[in-house]
Scaffold this motif. Sequence first.
Motif, short mmCIF file in Angstrom:
data_model
loop_
_atom_site.label_atom_id
_atom_site.label_comp_id
_atom_site.label_asym_id
_atom_site.label_seq_id
_atom_site.Cartn_x
_atom_site.Cartn_y
_atom_site.Cartn_z
N THR A 93 0.84 -1.19 0.00
CA THR A 93 0.00 0.00 0.00
C THR A 93 0.87 1.25 0.00
O THR A 93 2.02 1.21 0.46
CB THR A 93 -0.94 0.04 1.22
OG1 THR A 93 -0.17 0.08 2.42
CG2 THR A 93 -1.87 -1.17 1.22
N THR A 94 0.30 2.31 -0.51
CA THR A 94 1.02 3.58 -0.53
C THR A 94 0.02 4.73 -0.54
O THR A 94 -1.12 4.56 -0.96
CB THR A 94 1.97 3.67 -1.74
OG1 THR A 94 2.85 4.76 -1.59
CG2 THR A 94 1.20 3.79 -3.05
N TYR A 111 -6.45 6.16 3.56
CA TYR A 111 -6.21 4.80 4.07
C TYR A 111 -7.49 4.19 4.63
O TYR A 111 -7.74 3.01 4.45
CB TYR A 111 -5.09 4.82 5.10
CG TYR A 111 -3.77 4.26 4.60
CD1 TYR A 111 -3.60 3.80 3.30
CD2 TYR A 111 -2.68 4.17 5.45
CE1 TYR A 111 -2.39 3.29 2.86
CE2 TYR A 111 -1.47 3.66 5.02
CZ TYR A 111 -1.32 3.21 3.72
OH TYR A 111 -0.12 2.69 3.29
N ALA A 128 4.10 -1.82 3.54
CA ALA A 128 4.39 -0.46 3.08
C ALA A 128 5.88 -0.21 3.20
O ALA A 128 6.50 -0.56 4.21
CB ALA A 128 3.62 0.56 3.92
N SER A 137 4.87 9.75 7.52
CA SER A 137 4.43 8.46 7.00
C SER A 137 4.52 7.39 8.10
O SER A 137 3.63 6.53 8.20
CB SER A 137 5.26 8.05 5.79
OG SER A 137 4.73 6.89 5.20
N HIS A 141 1.24 5.20 9.25
CA HIS A 141 1.20 3.73 9.22
C HIS A 141 0.97 3.16 10.62
O HIS A 141 0.21 2.20 10.78
CB HIS A 141 2.46 3.18 8.55
CG HIS A 141 2.41 3.38 7.06
ND1 HIS A 141 2.91 4.51 6.46
CD2 HIS A 141 1.86 2.63 6.09
CE1 HIS A 141 2.68 4.43 5.16
NE2 HIS A 141 2.05 3.29 4.91
N PHE A 146 0.00 -0.67 11.31
CA PHE A 146 1.22 -1.23 10.74
C PHE A 146 2.30 -1.27 11.82
O PHE A 146 2.33 -0.40 12.70
CB PHE A 146 1.74 -0.36 9.60
CG PHE A 146 1.01 -0.50 8.30
CD1 PHE A 146 1.52 -1.29 7.28
CD2 PHE A 146 -0.17 0.19 8.08
CE1 PHE A 146 0.87 -1.40 6.06
CE2 PHE A 146 -0.83 0.09 6.86
CZ PHE A 146 -0.31 -0.71 5.85
N TYR A 168 7.01 -1.82 6.73
CA TYR A 168 5.94 -1.96 7.72
C TYR A 168 4.97 -3.03 7.23
O TYR A 168 4.80 -3.21 6.03
CB TYR A 168 5.19 -0.64 7.87
CG TYR A 168 6.05 0.48 8.42
CD1 TYR A 168 6.06 0.75 9.79
CD2 TYR A 168 6.85 1.23 7.59
CE1 TYR A 168 6.86 1.77 10.29
CE2 TYR A 168 7.65 2.24 8.08
CZ TYR A 168 7.65 2.51 9.44
OH TYR A 168 8.45 3.51 9.94
N LYS A 170 0.97 -5.00 8.15
CA LYS A 170 -0.32 -4.91 8.85
C LYS A 170 -1.12 -6.16 8.51
O LYS A 170 -1.26 -6.49 7.32
CB LYS A 170 -1.05 -3.65 8.37
CG LYS A 170 -2.51 -3.57 8.77
CD LYS A 170 -3.17 -2.39 8.04
CE LYS A 170 -4.65 -2.35 8.26
NZ LYS A 170 -5.04 -1.99 9.60
#
Length: 172
Positions: A93-94, A111, A128, A137, A141, A146, A168, A170
């Motif tokens: 994800t980003t 998110y 991530a 960031s 996260h 995360f 990271y 999750k």
Amino acid sequence: MRPESVEVQVRPGTTDDLGALTDLYNHYVRETPVTFDTEPFTPEERRPWLLSHPEDGPYRLRVATDADSQEILGYATSSPYRAKPAYGTSVETTVYVAPGAGGRGVGSLLYTALFDALAEEDLHRAYAAVAQPNEASARLHARFGFRHVGTYREVGRKFGRYWDVAWYEKPL
């Protein structure tokens, strides 16, 4: 300067967004180490990326816009983690937030919408990669559950120096 009380809408990305999304991404290509791409893209070069994020399925694109002007304030994606089949239940994800739109919760809205959209998909983990340093960031996260699992040291070279990337993960 845009007022802090601007209403933000989050929706799936469309081909109509291609130019604005390309411009936003190119800002990060040209000005920051956040992405390790080093040459800006044309919208046509970015079209396959956009088309690889349909409205449903595990690979999504969510776009945040100003409710009044429809200006794109940021976007979030889930993409394949790796190409091999056994990685199929993992995504990377980003989030990218437009210059001037940071610190207003746009990343959190994106998110939230992305993970809500992914909730019914057959996914096990989200990953991530965050070029260092990037405290904003890291906080985003952490807020979404995360945890830091490691850092690749000096893994990318851009702007004449090497950059670390923190990873990271999750559970989904």
